[in-house]
Design a protein around this motif. Structure first.
Motif, PDB file in Angstrom:
ATOM      1  N   GLU A   1      -6.674   4.134  -3.835  1.00 28.81           N
ATOM      2  CA  GLU A   1      -5.542   4.518  -4.666  1.00 28.81           C
ATOM      3  C   GLU A   1      -5.751   5.924  -5.234  1.00 28.81           C
ATOM      4  N   TYR A   2      -4.646   6.592  -5.474  1.00 27.29           N
ATOM      5  CA  TYR A   2      -4.682   7.934  -6.052  1.00 27.29           C
ATOM      6  C   TYR A   2      -3.747   7.943  -7.253  1.00 27.29           C
ATOM      7  N   PRO A   3      -4.246   7.517  -8.411  1.00 23.51           N
ATOM      8  CA  PRO A   3      -3.369   7.372  -9.581  1.00 23.51           C
ATOM      9  C   PRO A   3      -2.853   8.701 -10.103  1.00 23.51           C
ATOM     10  N   ASN A   4      -1.654   8.663 -10.630  1.00 21.66           N
ATOM     11  CA  ASN A   4      -1.063   9.818 -11.278  1.00 21.66           C
ATOM     12  C   ASN A   4      -1.681   9.950 -12.664  1.00 21.66           C
ATOM     13  N   LEU A   5      -2.430  11.005 -12.910  1.00 21.42           N
ATOM     14  CA  LEU A   5      -3.109  11.189 -14.184  1.00 21.42           C
ATOM     15  C   LEU A   5      -2.139  11.510 -15.304  1.00 21.42           C
ATOM     16  N   CYS A   6      -0.881  11.790 -14.964  1.00 22.62           N
ATOM     17  CA  CYS A   6       0.168  12.024 -15.958  1.00 22.62           C
ATOM     18  C   CYS A   6       1.221  10.920 -15.895  1.00 22.62           C
ATOM     19  N   GLU A   7       0.805   9.714 -15.570  1.00 23.86           N
ATOM     20  CA  GLU A   7       1.775   8.661 -15.270  1.00 23.86           C
ATOM     21  C   GLU A   7       2.638   8.256 -16.458  1.00 23.86           C
ATOM     22  N   GLU A   8       2.213   8.556 -17.671  1.00 27.28           N
ATOM     23  CA  GLU A   8       3.001   8.166 -18.832  1.00 27.28           C
ATOM     24  C   GLU A   8       4.036   9.217 -19.228  1.00 27.28           C
TER      25      GLU A   8
ATOM     26  N   PRO B   1       6.649  15.979  -6.860  1.00 26.96           N
ATOM     27  CA  PRO B   1       5.576  15.014  -7.138  1.00 26.96           C
ATOM     28  C   PRO B   1       5.147  14.265  -5.888  1.00 26.96           C
ATOM     29  N   TRP B   2       6.120  13.876  -5.056  1.00 25.56           N
ATOM     30  CA  TRP B   2       5.788  13.140  -3.825  1.00 25.56           C
ATOM     31  C   TRP B   2       4.931  14.002  -2.911  1.00 25.56           C
ATOM     32  N   ARG B   3       5.293  15.282  -2.765  1.00 25.76           N
ATOM     33  CA  ARG B   3       4.555  16.176  -1.882  1.00 25.76           C
ATOM     34  C   ARG B   3       3.118  16.362  -2.365  1.00 25.76           C
ATOM     35  N   MET B   4       2.931  16.441  -3.679  1.00 29.56           N
ATOM     36  CA  MET B   4       1.583  16.664  -4.199  1.00 29.56           C
ATOM     37  C   MET B   4       0.724  15.402  -4.099  1.00 29.56           C
ATOM     38  N   LYS B   5       1.339  14.234  -4.115  1.00 33.54           N
ATOM     39  CA  LYS B   5       0.567  13.020  -3.859  1.00 33.54           C
ATOM     40  C   LYS B   5       0.173  12.944  -2.393  1.00 33.54           C
ATOM     41  N   GLU B   6       1.095  13.308  -1.512  1.00 35.08           N
ATOM     42  CA  GLU B   6       0.779  13.328  -0.088  1.00 35.08           C
ATOM     43  C   GLU B   6      -0.324  14.351   0.198  1.00 35.08           C
ATOM     44  N   PHE B   7      -0.307  15.467  -0.527  1.00 32.32           N
ATOM     45  CA  PHE B   7      -1.334  16.483  -0.322  1.00 32.32           C
ATOM     46  C   PHE B   7      -2.707  15.959  -0.700  1.00 32.32           C
TER      47      PHE B   7
ATOM     48  N   ALA C   1       3.485  15.431 -12.194  1.00 31.78           N
ATOM     49  CA  ALA C   1       2.541  14.474 -11.619  1.00 31.78           C
ATOM     50  C   ALA C   1       1.243  15.204 -11.318  1.00 31.78           C
ATOM     51  N   MET C   2       0.118  14.508 -11.468  1.00 31.68           N
ATOM     52  CA  MET C   2      -1.191  15.125 -11.268  1.00 31.68           C
ATOM     53  C   MET C   2      -2.118  14.130 -10.571  1.00 31.68           C
ATOM     54  N   TYR C   3      -2.791  14.613  -9.522  1.00 31.46           N
ATOM     55  CA  TYR C   3      -3.706  13.781  -8.750  1.00 31.46           C
ATOM     56  C   TYR C   3      -5.007  14.534  -8.538  1.00 31.46           C
ATOM     57  N   LYS C   4      -6.109  13.782  -8.414  1.00 34.51           N
ATOM     58  CA  LYS C   4      -7.411  14.422  -8.262  1.00 34.51           C
ATOM     59  C   LYS C   4      -8.281  13.634  -7.295  1.00 34.51           C
ATOM     60  N   ILE C   5      -9.020  14.377  -6.463  1.00 29.38           N
ATOM     61  CA  ILE C   5     -10.066  13.791  -5.634  1.00 29.38           C
ATOM     62  C   ILE C   5     -11.203  14.797  -5.566  1.00 29.38           C
TER      63      ILE C   5
ATOM     64  N   PRO D   1     -13.394  17.779  -6.235  1.00 34.83           N
ATOM     65  CA  PRO D   1     -13.121  19.028  -6.957  1.00 34.83           C
ATOM     66  C   PRO D   1     -11.712  19.566  -6.750  1.00 34.83           C
ATOM     67  N   VAL D   2     -10.821  18.748  -6.185  1.00 32.04           N
ATOM     68  CA  VAL D   2      -9.462  19.215  -5.869  1.00 32.04           C
ATOM     69  C   VAL D   2      -8.452  18.535  -6.788  1.00 32.04           C
ATOM     70  N   LEU D   3      -7.630  19.355  -7.435  1.00 34.00           N
ATOM     71  CA  LEU D   3      -6.575  18.866  -8.312  1.00 34.00           C
ATOM     72  C   LEU D   3      -5.233  19.240  -7.698  1.00 34.00           C
ATOM     73  N   SER D   4      -4.295  18.303  -7.720  1.00 34.31           N
ATOM     74  CA  SER D   4      -2.973  18.509  -7.134  1.00 34.31           C
ATOM     75  C   SER D   4      -1.928  18.225  -8.212  1.00 34.31           C
ATOM     76  N   VAL D   5      -1.068  19.209  -8.504  1.00 35.18           N
ATOM     77  CA  VAL D   5      -0.136  19.098  -9.623  1.00 35.18           C
ATOM     78  C   VAL D   5       1.260  19.534  -9.183  1.00 35.18           C
ATOM     79  N   SER D   6       2.271  18.790  -9.589  1.00 33.78           N
ATOM     80  CA  SER D   6       3.651  19.204  -9.316  1.00 33.78           C
ATOM     81  C   SER D   6       4.113  20.150 -10.406  1.00 33.78           C
ATOM     82  N   HIS D   7       5.057  21.049 -10.062  1.00 31.02           N
ATOM     83  CA  HIS D   7       5.548  21.996 -11.062  1.00 31.02           C
ATOM     84  C   HIS D   7       7.062  22.011 -11.209  1.00 31.02           C
TER      85      HIS D   7
END
Length: 312
Positions: free
Chosen positions: A79-86, A57-63, A91-95, A97-103
């Motif tokens: 800020e880059y909020p985690n769209l799956c924060e609950e 999750p940390w790496r995908m937020k940094e990405f 973890a999922m982040y978006k800016i 057209p780019v989506l960043s997700v941990s697996h």
């Protein structure tokens, strides 16, 4: 400058092949804490063109922070909020057209995430998607820090397939990745003279220790000579790195009509040892290298819609 393929002729939509989805009144993506009845998925994700996934999750937020800076798409509030924060699963982040997700780590965790990601992209009516796994791996016969663009994702018997049990029966699926996309990423790698980028097969295992022929796990029933023979055989077949997610990732992307690639940096040469002992600061520099290549690809892709967002 690296080039990223030819212009598209028609839109290529994500396709989840489950016929039962058509008859569901709503679908709650439990591990993302997102749902068709609770969220406007087309409004939230309909503009997504590039998805990058990685274990941490940390790496995908940094990405996502890195990509935002590279593309000039910095969040208005910084800020880059985690769209799956609950949920604490992914973890999922978006800016733009780019989506960043941990697996997470391993085939099961990747599989769960991919099921929900594929459905999410379909519900959001996304088209012409590229999905890339960014990760770390053990190299075979490579200098640590080398980035491997996966040519074929293979299992521990060096077969380009992913096998799982469904209703108690073995089901085998192909693991072909997008060859043109791999070539494009390899070309981008030539722009980074500070590290080497190569193309080769990636072996996916179900375990970090015995499954990867390590000698330092809690259990070991083979000799060092057995290990070396096995890794030498892998190298002979074209395997250049080992990780734990590529076969299921490739199989699921292929089933869903998604162009996909795997970019992994090597953090050790398994022919010379088993333990990852590089200093933490070196490790962090290494794990940024796949991000660097993906960033360059995003900026130079003529078939992407990045330019549209940059001009808004």
């Amino acid at each position: 400058m690296c080039s990223a393929g030819t212009e598209k002729n028609e839109e290529r939509y994500v396709h989840a092949t489950n016929p039962h989805l058509e008859y569901m009144k709503e679908d709650f993506l439990y591990h993302f804490n997102l749902g068709t009845a609770t969220h406007d998925l087309p409004a939230m994700f309909g503009d997504v063109k590039f998805v990058c996934v990685g274990g941490s999750p940390w790496r995908m937020k940094e990405f996502i922070k890195y990509i935002a800076g590279e593309l000039g798409l910095v969040s208005p509030d910084g800020e880059y909020p985690n769209l799956c924060e609950e949920t604490d699963r992914y973890a999922m982040y978006k800016i733009g057209p780019v989506l960043s997700v941990s697996h997470g780590i391993g085939v099961p965790s990747m599989s769960v995430m991919m099921h929900e990601l594929i459905k999410l992209l379909q519900y959001a009516q996304c088209s012409d998607i590229i999905v890339v796994r960014l990760g770390t791996s053990g190299g075979i016969g490579l200098k640590p820090g080398t980035v491997v663009v996966t040519k074929q994702a293979v299992d521990t018997m060096f077969r380009p397939q992913f096998e799982q049990r469904i209703l108690g029966k073995p089901v085998v699926r192909g693991t072909e990745l997008d060859a043109d996309l791999a070539d494009e990423l390899l070309e981008c790698g030539k722009e980074h003279s500070e590290f080497e980028t190569i193309i080769g097969n990636t072996m996916c295992t179900m375990d970090f220790y015995e499954g990867q022929a390590r000698l330092d796990g809690a259990f070991c029933s083979y000799t060092e000579e057995d290990k070396q023979k096995y890794l030498d055989s892998a190298y002979t077949t074209g395997v250049r790195n080992i990780e734990m997610e590529s076969t299921v990732f490739a199989a699921m992307c292929k089933l869903s009509n998604i162009r996909a690639a795997v970019l992994c940096v090597t953090v050790l040469d398994r022919l010379k040892g088993d333990q990852v002992t590089i200093p933490r600061d070196v490790f962090k520099r290494f794990e940024q290298r796949p991000q660097n290549l993906m960033g360059l690809h995003l900026q130079t892709s003529p078939s992407s819609d990045i330019g549209v967002f940059l001009s808004l």
